[in-house]
Design an enzyme around this catalytic site. Structure first.
Site, short mmCIF file in Angstrom:
data_model
loop_
_atom_site.label_atom_id
_atom_site.label_comp_id
_atom_site.label_asym_id
_atom_site.label_seq_id
_atom_site.Cartn_x
_atom_site.Cartn_y
_atom_site.Cartn_z
N LEU A 183 0.74 -1.28 -0.05
CA LEU A 183 -0.06 -0.04 -0.05
C LEU A 183 0.99 1.35 0.16
CD1 LEU A 183 -2.88 -0.76 2.25
CD2 LEU A 183 -2.77 -1.01 0.05
N GLY A 216 10.55 4.05 2.02
CA GLY A 216 11.71 4.09 1.72
C GLY A 216 13.07 3.25 2.23
N PHE A 247 12.61 1.81 5.07
CA PHE A 247 12.55 1.66 6.62
C PHE A 247 11.30 1.09 6.99
CE2 PHE A 247 15.44 5.02 6.34
CZ PHE A 247 16.33 4.61 7.51
N THR A 307 3.81 -0.63 4.33
CA THR A 307 2.53 -1.07 4.56
C THR A 307 1.80 -1.84 3.65
OG1 THR A 307 2.18 1.23 5.70
CG2 THR A 307 0.29 0.18 5.24
N LYS A 350 1.52 -2.98 9.03
CA LYS A 350 2.71 -2.10 8.93
C LYS A 350 3.92 -2.60 9.57
CE LYS A 350 3.36 2.43 8.67
NZ LYS A 350 2.79 3.71 7.74
N ASP A 366 1.17 13.78 12.62
CA ASP A 366 1.24 13.61 11.07
C ASP A 366 -0.14 13.87 10.25
OD1 ASP A 366 2.63 13.63 8.60
OD2 ASP A 366 2.76 11.57 8.64
#
Length: 690
Positions: A42, A46, A48, A51, A67, A165
């Site tokens: 999904l 990058g 790390f 999802t 996740k 966020d």
């Protein structure tokens, strides 16, 4: 397809049959945590983590979101501390599993040196994608957005959580009810920050992130409010704050109105009142900004007349106040800032939540873990309506994982429950005590059913077998084998001589068994996907089967021939049940509806709508209550609903707290409702009080 979970893999999709990734050659993990099959990427963080869209094989391949957090966990130091914080915060934030606009946390675990979180899948579009198809929001729509999201922010803030966020991509417009759902609580970003502290990693998104969070990495409730203001600006104007930030830093917030298109040019404008609210949200100086969601709600309702389109519950949510030393606050002059820093190095987990019910919600039944005593000076009032007649005693505790099936014995003395922990438990209904734990399956239990004489229990398991148990001794009688996939449903014929079983998607068959000999009588074929539910008619002449192929089939048991196919649901059928008179069939579906069918004509009678998620289980009461209730349904929206099937009206809702409802059962006398599912209290019983 199966996804490779190497976060650096460039082409992660693989055929199911592969053992190693055809792109990066990493070993494929068919099931994360033993139950979650990753099928699609999904989003990519990058290198790390990623999802994934996944299927929960314990829940008949229900969609969920997984996740992944990377880099790989090695050694000690900051990374080890990050793992500790991850687990600590995941446990603490499970307390947020009360709010319907935050996805539910389903699991968190470590596997192959990665950390994983599993959350509820929300069916809908995020606001960035929605904006791309529909264009800019009007002022009225921005007001509705604020009034829908601000109570969610208040909810998390008073519980010590800052989102960090907020942006259009992290707000989903849920398809089922049109509500806004806040997702992605930044766990992967915070883990990355913990690992990369020397690099000065900042949590958030450029343009949406408040100055104090960007400069110092410190976040407060007011920081989330800045991000909410930037989100509103983006949706009003179509201009991305991230683009403005790259060009001019934070200077755009002082002149954000210049990006509005004046009226008469197919654009948008805002009133002075809403403009002032956005001004206060977008203040660079945190001291001049709104300090809490409550302040914004108050200002909105003071400056602007209420919108009739906004549900009243959005304007009047209530919360339990959090002590000052427990909840986050924004910095004030002369305060000790150090004591107010919140979650500077903590891990906030993704998509946690569950059910949170507003006090103004209609048609709800109260639940209590114990009776609430009334003052002696005030006489106990007589029961006046159905909502006062149900009492929720202490949940039955014993299973260590989700309860997938519940059933009452025909004599009304025993309750059986089947669980993901691979056990079946038998409960004495009079005392609430466990009688037996039946063990012997090698995989989770999907279904249980009592024989008409209450002496035998049948269980179906993901291990592809059916087991018959002697209820007096708790011993295994025999194991029936023949299905090629997990057994999702079993049912006894009214005369107790035949057992019907339905199997999952690789099998798609219904089998009829002679209970005296244990031999297979015949196999019924016709469904094109898994069979989720089988049930005999009261006269024993007809079998109904509900399937993931979105159809219900009626079978003549004497001939084994198909009588007719009922079609009308737009998603998988998850449960079917006959009315006591055998003339009506009810079905519950992933499409969130319940349908009632006339079995003589095969025509649809009613479609019942009220659940906000899939309907996992339906059952008729033996007879209608004085209020007309004769039908009960359990759903992944964490409620059990009571219906009048004649009028098609919803009568009441039992609020179950956190956790999905996977199965319901009604006692033979109609006085008790049992519900099994997920969450803290995975098996509950409601008793009628007279």
């Amino acid at each position: 397809m199966l996804c490779c979970v190497n976060p650096d893999c460039q082409k992660p999709l693989n055929p199911h049959k592969n053992n190693y990734c055809q792109s990066c050659r990493a070993e494929l993990i068919p099931l994360l945590g033993g139950r979650y099959r990753p099928t699609q990427v999904l989003s990519d963080e990058g290198g790390f983590g990623r999802t994934y869209l996944a299927e929960d094989v314990h829940k008949l391949n229900e969609c969920c979101v997984v996740k992944q957090f990377a880099p790989k966990l090695q050694g000690t130091g900051p990374l080890t501390k990050a793992v500790e914080l991850f687990k600590q915060e995941a446990r603490r934030l499970q307390e947020l599993a009360e709010h319907p606009q935050i996805p539910t946390l389903l699991a968190y675990f470590e596997q192959n040196s990665y950390l994983f979180l599993v959350q509820q899948f929300i069916d809908g579009q995020n606001l960035l994608k929605e904006w791309g198809t529909r264009g800019s929001y009007s002022e009225a729509e921005i007001r509705e957005l604020l009034l829908d999201l601000l109570p969610v922010l208040k909810f998390i803030h008073v519980r010590g959580v800052i989102h960090r966020d907020i942006k259009p991509q992290n707000i989903i417009h849920r398809q089922s009810d049109g509500r806004l759902v806040l997702i992605d609580f930044g766990a992967s970003k915070l883990l990355t920050a913990t690992v990369q502290t020397k690099m000065g990693t900042v949590i958030g998104s450029h343009g949406y992130t408040a100055l104090e969070q960007m400069q110092d990495g410190k976040a407060y409730p007011a920081s989330d409010l800045f991000s909410l203001g930037a989100t509103c600006f983006h949706l009003l104007t179509g201009v991305r704050p991230s683009q403005l930030w790259i060009q001019q830093g934070y200077s755009w917030v002082a002149s954000w109105r210049q990006y509005l298109i004046s009226p008469g040019k197919d654009g948008v404008s805002v009133s002075i009142e809403l403009g002032e609210v956005l001004d206060n949200l977008l203040q660079l100086d945190i001291q001049k900004r709104y300090q809490s969601a409550d302040e914004v709600i108050t200002d909105l309702t003071r400056r602007l007349s209420p919108l009739s389109a906004v549900p009243p519950t959005l304007l009047t949510p209530t919360f339990t106040a959090t002590p000052a030393n427990k909840g986050p606050v924004s910095p004030k002059p002369n305060n000790n800032l150090k004591s107010q820093l919140l979650l500077g190095t903590s891990i906030l987990v993704l998509g946690l939540g569950g059910v949170w019910y507003f006090q103004t919600r209609p048609h709800t039944m109260r639940e209590f873990s114990q009776p609430i005593p009334q003052p002696i000076s005030q006489p106990i009032q007589p029961q006046k309506n159905l909502s006062e007649n149900y009492f929720l005693p202490k949940p039955l505790k014993g299973h260590s994982s989700d309860v997938n099936s519940v059933a009452f014995s025909p004599d009304g003395k025993t309750l059986a429950s089947g669980s993901d922990d691979k056990t079946i438990k038998l409960w004495n209904l009079a005392s609430g005590q466990e009688i037996h734990t039946l063990e012997g399956n090698s995989d989770w239990i999907w279904t249980v059913a009592f024989s008409p004489d209450s002496k035998t229990l049948a269980s179906g398991s993901a291990d592809k077998t059916i087991k018959l148990w002697n209820l007096e001794t708790g011993k295994l009688i025999r194991t029936l084998e023949g299905h090629s996939d997990g057994v999702s449903s079993v049912a006894f014929s009214p005369d107790g001589k035949t057992l019907a079983s339905g199997a999952a998607s690789k099998d798609m068959k219904i089998k009829l068994w002679n209970l005296k000999t244990g031999k297979l009588i015949r196999t019924l074929e016709g469904h094109t996907n898994g069979v989720s539910s089988v049930v005999f008619s009261p006269d024993g002449k007809t079998l109904a089967s509900g399937s993931w192929d979105k159809t219900i089939k009626l079978w003549n048991l004497e001939t084994g021939k198909l009588i007719r196919t009922l079609q009308g649901h737009s998603e998988r059928i998850l449960s079917v049940a006959f009315a006591p008179d055998g003339k009506t069939l009810v079905s519950g579906s992933k499409d969130k509806t319940i349908k009632l069918w006339n079995l003589e004509t095969g025509k649809l009678i009613h479609t019942l709508k009220g659940h906000n998620d899939k309907v996992n289980s339906v059952a008729f009461l033996p007879s209608a209550t004085p209020n007309g209730v004769n039908l009960v349904s359990g759903s992944s929206d964490k409620t059990i609903k009571l219906w009048n099937s004649v009028t098609g009206k919803e009568i009441h809702t039992l609020e179950t707290g956190s956790g999905y409802i996977y199965a319901i059962a009604i006692s033979p006398d109609g006085q008790t409702i049992a519900g099994g599912g997920s969450g803290e209290n995975i098996l509950k019983v409601w008793q009628m009080i007279h």
